[in-house]
Design an enzyme around this catalytic site. Structure first.
Site, PDB file in Angstrom:
ATOM      1  CB  SER A   8      -0.910   0.009   1.230  1.00 19.11           C
ATOM      2  OG  SER A   8      -1.568   1.251   1.278  1.00 19.11           O
ATOM      3  CG  HIS A  33      -3.865  -1.423  -1.870  1.00 16.14           C
ATOM      4  ND1 HIS A  33      -4.991  -2.132  -2.257  1.00 16.14           N
ATOM      5  CD2 HIS A  33      -4.276  -0.592  -0.868  1.00 16.14           C
ATOM      6  CE1 HIS A  33      -6.020  -1.751  -1.528  1.00 16.14           C
ATOM      7  NE2 HIS A  33      -5.621  -0.813  -0.678  1.00 16.14           N
ATOM      8  CG  ASP A  35      -5.156   2.679   0.563  1.00 15.83           C
ATOM      9  OD1 ASP A  35      -6.114   1.920   0.388  1.00 15.83           O
ATOM     10  OD2 ASP A  35      -4.068   2.316   1.051  1.00 15.83           O
ATOM     11  CG  MET A  37      -8.302   7.496   2.234  1.00 12.65           C
ATOM     12  SD  MET A  37      -7.391   7.562   3.777  1.00 12.65           S
ATOM     13  CE  MET A  37      -6.663   5.923   3.778  1.00 12.65           C
ATOM     14  CG  HIS A  66      -9.304   0.591  -0.997  1.00 15.51           C
ATOM     15  ND1 HIS A  66      -8.763   0.326   0.241  1.00 15.51           N
ATOM     16  CD2 HIS A  66     -10.656   0.637  -0.814  1.00 15.51           C
ATOM     17  CE1 HIS A  66      -9.741   0.220   1.126  1.00 15.51           C
ATOM     18  NE2 HIS A  66     -10.895   0.418   0.518  1.00 15.51           N
ATOM     19  CG  MET A  68     -11.349   3.764   1.627  1.00 24.17           C
ATOM     20  SD  MET A  68      -9.812   3.657   2.550  1.00 24.17           S
ATOM     21  CE  MET A  68      -8.652   3.657   1.193  1.00 24.17           C
ATOM     22  CG  MET A 137     -12.078  -2.323   4.497  1.00 21.49           C
ATOM     23  SD  MET A 137     -10.531  -2.005   3.628  1.00 21.49           S
ATOM     24  CE  MET A 137      -9.568  -1.155   4.877  1.00 21.49           C
ATOM     25  CG  ASP A 175      -6.597  -2.582   2.633  1.00 20.96           C
ATOM     26  OD1 ASP A 175      -5.498  -2.388   3.178  1.00 20.96           O
ATOM     27  OD2 ASP A 175      -7.191  -1.717   1.952  1.00 20.96           O
TER      28      ASP A 175
HETATM   29  C1  DX5 Z   1      -6.641   1.732   5.182  1.00 16.90           C
HETATM   30  C2  DX5 Z   1      -6.114   1.454   3.797  1.00 16.90           C
HETATM   31  C3  DX5 Z   1      -5.047   0.426   3.769  1.00 16.90           C
HETATM   32  C4  DX5 Z   1      -3.792   0.829   4.505  1.00 16.90           C
HETATM   33  C5  DX5 Z   1      -3.123  -0.410   5.019  1.00 16.90           C
HETATM   34  O1  DX5 Z   1      -7.752   2.534   5.104  1.00 16.90           O
HETATM   35  O2  DX5 Z   1      -7.154   0.973   2.961  1.00 16.90           O
HETATM   36  O3  DX5 Z   1      -4.736   0.016   2.448  1.00 16.90           O
HETATM   37  O4  DX5 Z   1      -2.893   1.553   3.707  1.00 16.90           O
HETATM   38  O5  DX5 Z   1      -2.051  -0.035   5.804  1.00 16.90           O
HETATM   39  P1  DX5 Z   1      -1.456  -0.984   6.919  1.00 16.90           P
HETATM   40  O6  DX5 Z   1      -0.949  -2.221   6.214  1.00 16.90           O
HETATM   41  O7  DX5 Z   1      -0.395  -0.155   7.527  1.00 16.90           O
HETATM   42  O8  DX5 Z   1      -2.583  -1.323   7.874  1.00 16.90           O
HETATM   43 ZN    ZN Z   2      -6.629   0.023   0.989  1.00 12.91          ZN
END
Ligand code: DX5
Ligand code: ZN
Length: 216
Positions: A8, A33, A35, A37, A66, A68, A137, A175
């Site tokens: 990630s 990956h 993220d 947000m 991903h 969010m 998750m 994740d």
């Molecule tokens: C959380 C993200 C994850 C995050 C995982 O909201 O979707 O992808 O980056 O990070 P770690 O592995 O540090 O929990």
């Molecule tokens: Zn993620």
């Protein structure tokens, strides 16, 4: 099939994205990956399109994006044009989920669906055959570096049973809080893809950590 490892980028050094993207390219990792947000669906803002475009310039492996964010339908074409291979939306953010999933596929991407820790697997029985990936998750989304939620193992087993029952080809992604201490059990419960952020990027030698996960 050996487990797919998706580091990630949220945990990467944003001032050295080229270096960290090249590290992932040269490692045993399979996917990036990413993220995204919005500060509304989750209480944090990560990065948006320009940063994804910068990563895409260097990444030689598939981008697993991903989202969010609320109302993800607005940006499906945009993420396709930015090179996303897999686009995952949240169950909790989609009022017309079937339409959203079809739209992702019609833009040439694999369609993923993420579930928050409180969302039961049995919500998926009418959509499982349309999905390419379900992301369970294992932390509440919004931040890296949180502790793994133990009930995830039960959810992975339940999801795997649902997939087998419906003869779906859907992959199972985990994740949040993934490390070498929970990876083996996740795989034995049915995980196909492990996302790992802080476990990889906070290490002195991230490539070694990726290799370790890949060989579990
Ligand atoms: C959380 C993200 C994850 C995050 C995982 O909201 O979707 O992808 O980056 O990070 P770690 O592995 O540090 O929990
Ligand atoms: Zn993620």
């Amino acid at each position: 099939m050996s487990v797919i490892i998706a580091p990630s980028i949220l945990a990467a050094d944003f001032a050295n994205l080229e270096r960290d993207s090249k590290m992932v390219n040269n490692s045993d990792a399979d996917w990036f990956h990413i993220d995204i947000m919005d500060g509304v669906f989750v209480p944090n803002i990560s990065f948006g399109m320009p940063v994804l475009a910068a990563i895409q310039k260097h990444a030689t492996k598939p981008l697993d994006v991903h989202l969010m964010i609320v109302d993800p339908d607005r940006y499906i074409e945009t993420f396709a044009s930015l090179g996303a291979k897999i686009l995952t939306v949240h169950f909790e953010a989609c009022d017309h989920l079937h339409r959203t999933i079809q739209k992702i596929k019609s833009c040439g991407m694999k369609a993923g669906l993420a579930l928050n820790p409180h969302t039961p697997i049995n919500n998926l029985s009418s959509i499982i055959q349309d999905l390419d990936l379900v992301c369970i998750m294992s932390v509440n989304p919004g931040f890296g570096g949180q502790s793994f939620i133990q009930n995830t193992y039960n959810k992975v087993k339940e999801l795997k049973n649902l997939i087998i029952h419906h003869k779906s080809a859907c992959l199972v992604e985990i994740d949040g809080g993934v490390t070498d201490t929970n990876a083996a059990q996740l795989i034995s419960c049915g995980a196909d893809i492990l996302v790992a952020g802080s476990y990889v990027f906070s290490a002195e030698n991230p490539e070694e950590k990726i290799k370790l996960l890949k060989e579990i």
